[in-house]
Design a protein around this motif. Sequence first.
Motif, PDB file in Angstrom:
ATOM      1  N   LEU A 147       5.383  -3.060  -5.522  1.00  0.00           N
ATOM      2  CA  LEU A 147       4.390  -4.095  -5.813  1.00  0.00           C
ATOM      3  C   LEU A 147       3.527  -3.706  -7.018  1.00  0.00           C
ATOM      4  O   LEU A 147       3.166  -4.545  -7.844  1.00  0.00           O
ATOM      5  CB  LEU A 147       3.512  -4.330  -4.576  1.00  0.00           C
ATOM      6  CG  LEU A 147       2.734  -5.648  -4.522  1.00  0.00           C
ATOM      7  CD1 LEU A 147       3.688  -6.834  -4.388  1.00  0.00           C
ATOM      8  CD2 LEU A 147       1.751  -5.638  -3.354  1.00  0.00           C
ATOM      9  N   SER A 148       3.217  -2.407  -7.112  1.00  0.00           N
ATOM     10  CA  SER A 148       2.345  -1.939  -8.202  1.00  0.00           C
ATOM     11  C   SER A 148       3.017  -2.064  -9.571  1.00  0.00           C
ATOM     12  O   SER A 148       2.344  -2.041 -10.604  1.00  0.00           O
ATOM     13  CB  SER A 148       1.917  -0.489  -7.959  1.00  0.00           C
ATOM     14  OG  SER A 148       3.011   0.389  -8.150  1.00  0.00           O
ATOM     15  N   GLN A 149       4.350  -2.197  -9.586  1.00  0.00           N
ATOM     16  CA  GLN A 149       5.077  -2.353 -10.853  1.00  0.00           C
ATOM     17  C   GLN A 149       4.935  -3.767 -11.429  1.00  0.00           C
ATOM     18  O   GLN A 149       5.228  -3.999 -12.597  1.00  0.00           O
ATOM     19  CB  GLN A 149       6.573  -2.036 -10.652  1.00  0.00           C
ATOM     20  CG  GLN A 149       6.865  -0.630 -10.150  1.00  0.00           C
ATOM     21  CD  GLN A 149       6.292   0.456 -11.045  1.00  0.00           C
ATOM     22  OE1 GLN A 149       6.439   0.411 -12.258  1.00  0.00           O
ATOM     23  NE2 GLN A 149       5.614   1.427 -10.438  1.00  0.00           N
ATOM     24  N   ARG A 150       4.487  -4.695 -10.585  1.00  0.00           N
ATOM     25  CA  ARG A 150       4.330  -6.078 -11.048  1.00  0.00           C
ATOM     26  C   ARG A 150       2.965  -6.234 -11.720  1.00  0.00           C
ATOM     27  O   ARG A 150       1.936  -5.830 -11.159  1.00  0.00           O
ATOM     28  CB  ARG A 150       4.483  -7.034  -9.863  1.00  0.00           C
ATOM     29  CG  ARG A 150       5.896  -7.002  -9.285  1.00  0.00           C
ATOM     30  CD  ARG A 150       6.024  -7.802  -8.010  1.00  0.00           C
ATOM     31  NE  ARG A 150       5.604  -9.202  -8.171  1.00  0.00           N
ATOM     32  CZ  ARG A 150       5.687 -10.102  -7.196  1.00  0.00           C
ATOM     33  NH1 ARG A 150       6.175  -9.755  -6.006  1.00  0.00           N
ATOM     34  NH2 ARG A 150       5.281 -11.341  -7.398  1.00  0.00           N
ATOM     35  N   PRO A 151       2.915  -6.808 -12.916  1.00  0.00           N
ATOM     36  CA  PRO A 151       1.661  -6.851 -13.690  1.00  0.00           C
ATOM     37  C   PRO A 151       0.544  -7.659 -13.038  1.00  0.00           C
ATOM     38  O   PRO A 151      -0.633  -7.437 -13.332  1.00  0.00           O
ATOM     39  CB  PRO A 151       2.093  -7.485 -15.022  1.00  0.00           C
ATOM     40  CG  PRO A 151       3.381  -8.183 -14.731  1.00  0.00           C
ATOM     41  CD  PRO A 151       4.041  -7.415 -13.635  1.00  0.00           C
ATOM     42  N   GLU A 152       0.884  -8.585 -12.136  1.00  0.00           N
ATOM     43  CA  GLU A 152      -0.171  -9.417 -11.536  1.00  0.00           C
ATOM     44  C   GLU A 152      -0.922  -8.719 -10.398  1.00  0.00           C
ATOM     45  O   GLU A 152      -1.891  -9.258  -9.864  1.00  0.00           O
ATOM     46  CB  GLU A 152       0.404 -10.765 -11.054  1.00  0.00           C
ATOM     47  CG  GLU A 152       1.425 -10.674  -9.934  1.00  0.00           C
ATOM     48  CD  GLU A 152       2.871 -10.635 -10.434  1.00  0.00           C
ATOM     49  OE1 GLU A 152       3.714 -11.296  -9.808  1.00  0.00           O
ATOM     50  OE2 GLU A 152       3.141  -9.943 -11.430  1.00  0.00           O
ATOM     51  N   PHE A 153      -0.473  -7.512 -10.023  1.00  0.00           N
ATOM     52  CA  PHE A 153      -1.125  -6.794  -8.919  1.00  0.00           C
ATOM     53  C   PHE A 153      -1.601  -5.414  -9.364  1.00  0.00           C
ATOM     54  O   PHE A 153      -0.898  -4.710 -10.086  1.00  0.00           O
ATOM     55  CB  PHE A 153      -0.156  -6.623  -7.738  1.00  0.00           C
ATOM     56  CG  PHE A 153       0.359  -7.923  -7.197  1.00  0.00           C
ATOM     57  CD1 PHE A 153      -0.489  -8.812  -6.560  1.00  0.00           C
ATOM     58  CD2 PHE A 153       1.697  -8.273  -7.345  1.00  0.00           C
ATOM     59  CE1 PHE A 153      -0.016 -10.022  -6.071  1.00  0.00           C
ATOM     60  CE2 PHE A 153       2.177  -9.475  -6.863  1.00  0.00           C
ATOM     61  CZ  PHE A 153       1.316 -10.358  -6.226  1.00  0.00           C
ATOM     62  N   GLU A 154      -2.791  -5.052  -8.903  1.00  0.00           N
ATOM     63  CA  GLU A 154      -3.294  -3.692  -9.126  1.00  0.00           C
ATOM     64  C   GLU A 154      -3.429  -3.031  -7.753  1.00  0.00           C
ATOM     65  O   GLU A 154      -4.207  -3.481  -6.909  1.00  0.00           O
ATOM     66  CB  GLU A 154      -4.649  -3.722  -9.831  1.00  0.00           C
ATOM     67  CG  GLU A 154      -5.168  -2.328 -10.167  1.00  0.00           C
ATOM     68  CD  GLU A 154      -6.535  -2.358 -10.830  1.00  0.00           C
ATOM     69  OE1 GLU A 154      -7.293  -1.396 -10.612  1.00  0.00           O
ATOM     70  OE2 GLU A 154      -6.836  -3.340 -11.527  1.00  0.00           O
ATOM     71  N   VAL A 155      -2.651  -1.988  -7.541  1.00  0.00           N
ATOM     72  CA  VAL A 155      -2.610  -1.311  -6.238  1.00  0.00           C
ATOM     73  C   VAL A 155      -3.312   0.037  -6.349  1.00  0.00           C
ATOM     74  O   VAL A 155      -3.057   0.806  -7.279  1.00  0.00           O
ATOM     75  CB  VAL A 155      -1.146  -1.107  -5.771  1.00  0.00           C
ATOM     76  CG1 VAL A 155      -1.108  -0.336  -4.449  1.00  0.00           C
ATOM     77  CG2 VAL A 155      -0.437  -2.450  -5.633  1.00  0.00           C
ATOM     78  N   GLU A 156      -4.196   0.314  -5.397  1.00  0.00           N
ATOM     79  CA  GLU A 156      -4.857   1.622  -5.336  1.00  0.00           C
ATOM     80  C   GLU A 156      -4.694   2.192  -3.934  1.00  0.00           C
ATOM     81  O   GLU A 156      -4.907   1.487  -2.946  1.00  0.00           O
ATOM     82  CB  GLU A 156      -6.350   1.504  -5.663  1.00  0.00           C
ATOM     83  CG  GLU A 156      -6.631   1.220  -7.126  1.00  0.00           C
ATOM     84  CD  GLU A 156      -8.112   1.297  -7.460  1.00  0.00           C
ATOM     85  OE1 GLU A 156      -8.872   1.890  -6.659  1.00  0.00           O
ATOM     86  OE2 GLU A 156      -8.500   0.757  -8.510  1.00  0.00           O
ATOM     87  N   VAL A 157      -4.310   3.472  -3.868  1.00  0.00           N
ATOM     88  CA  VAL A 157      -4.164   4.168  -2.586  1.00  0.00           C
ATOM     89  C   VAL A 157      -4.900   5.492  -2.697  1.00  0.00           C
ATOM     90  O   VAL A 157      -4.745   6.211  -3.695  1.00  0.00           O
ATOM     91  CB  VAL A 157      -2.674   4.424  -2.238  1.00  0.00           C
ATOM     92  CG1 VAL A 157      -2.549   5.116  -0.883  1.00  0.00           C
ATOM     93  CG2 VAL A 157      -1.885   3.120  -2.244  1.00  0.00           C
ATOM     94  N   GLU A 158      -5.710   5.828  -1.680  1.00  0.00           N
ATOM     95  CA  GLU A 158      -6.457   7.094  -1.724  1.00  0.00           C
ATOM     96  C   GLU A 158      -5.486   8.267  -1.734  1.00  0.00           C
ATOM     97  O   GLU A 158      -4.395   8.200  -1.174  1.00  0.00           O
ATOM     98  CB  GLU A 158      -7.403   7.207  -0.519  1.00  0.00           C
ATOM     99  CG  GLU A 158      -6.687   7.406   0.806  1.00  0.00           C
ATOM    100  CD  GLU A 158      -7.605   7.791   1.949  1.00  0.00           C
ATOM    101  OE1 GLU A 158      -8.763   8.152   1.698  1.00  0.00           O
ATOM    102  OE2 GLU A 158      -7.138   7.738   3.092  1.00  0.00           O
ATOM    103  N   ASN A 159      -5.891   9.358  -2.364  1.00  0.00           N
ATOM    104  CA  ASN A 159      -5.051  10.562  -2.391  1.00  0.00           C
ATOM    105  C   ASN A 159      -5.162  11.320  -1.080  1.00  0.00           C
ATOM    106  O   ASN A 159      -6.167  11.294  -0.433  1.00  0.00           O
ATOM    107  CB  ASN A 159      -5.478  11.475  -3.540  1.00  0.00           C
ATOM    108  CG  ASN A 159      -5.130  10.847  -4.884  1.00  0.00           C
ATOM    109  OD1 ASN A 159      -4.117  10.161  -5.008  1.00  0.00           O
ATOM    110  ND2 ASN A 159      -5.979  11.060  -5.875  1.00  0.00           N
TER     111      ASN A 159
END
Length: 201
Positions: free
Chosen positions: A189-201
């Motif tokens: 999903l994060s590879q698609r330009p319309e979405f910004e994905v953030e996941v904690e480390n």
Amino acid sequence: MSSAFFVPDGSSRVELEIKKSRFIGLAARVDKKSDVQKVLEAEKQRYPDARHHCWAYQIGSPASPRMAAMNDDGEPSGTAGKPILNVIQHKDIGHIMVVVTRYFGGIKLGAGGLVRAYSAAAEQAVSELALTHFEVTKEASISCDFSQEQYVRHWLGEQGISVRDCQYSHVVTIQFNAPERIAGALEDLSQRPEFEVEVEN
């Protein structure tokens, strides 16, 4: 390695009598060290005149616990805490503590007898415990345009994930707890330009 495992759902209590000694086993969930102290103190208050309150616990995944400890509480070394911990370690259950309280009945059991008695009480307490499925998760968010909000909510629903919070500014930011099993799908999903994905480390 899977991040999903079983944890106690509530607690269980059993009682055995072996050569006039009473062994009372309690199995319960503990998520942090302060929980361990609370469970132990509650048992000591419940059975204040008992001679021994022996215990063991492991916190975290059973495959690689964050914390584990045991205590013989005055019984000969290795005859109580270690057998209880052995039972826990063979059950594939995380976030668990077992306390076995003993009322001495006047007949000495010997080291082998104590190991068998504490093991039996722990085994029975754990076997009667209700369990629930637990997944290790990380805090995550997906930001997108308003027009994509329903798509993201539907996508999360298909993954079996509930929305934790949703914030609106110039974009929509949908927050949720992400289990390890969807790491690949989130990466896609994060590879698609319309979405910004953030996941904690």
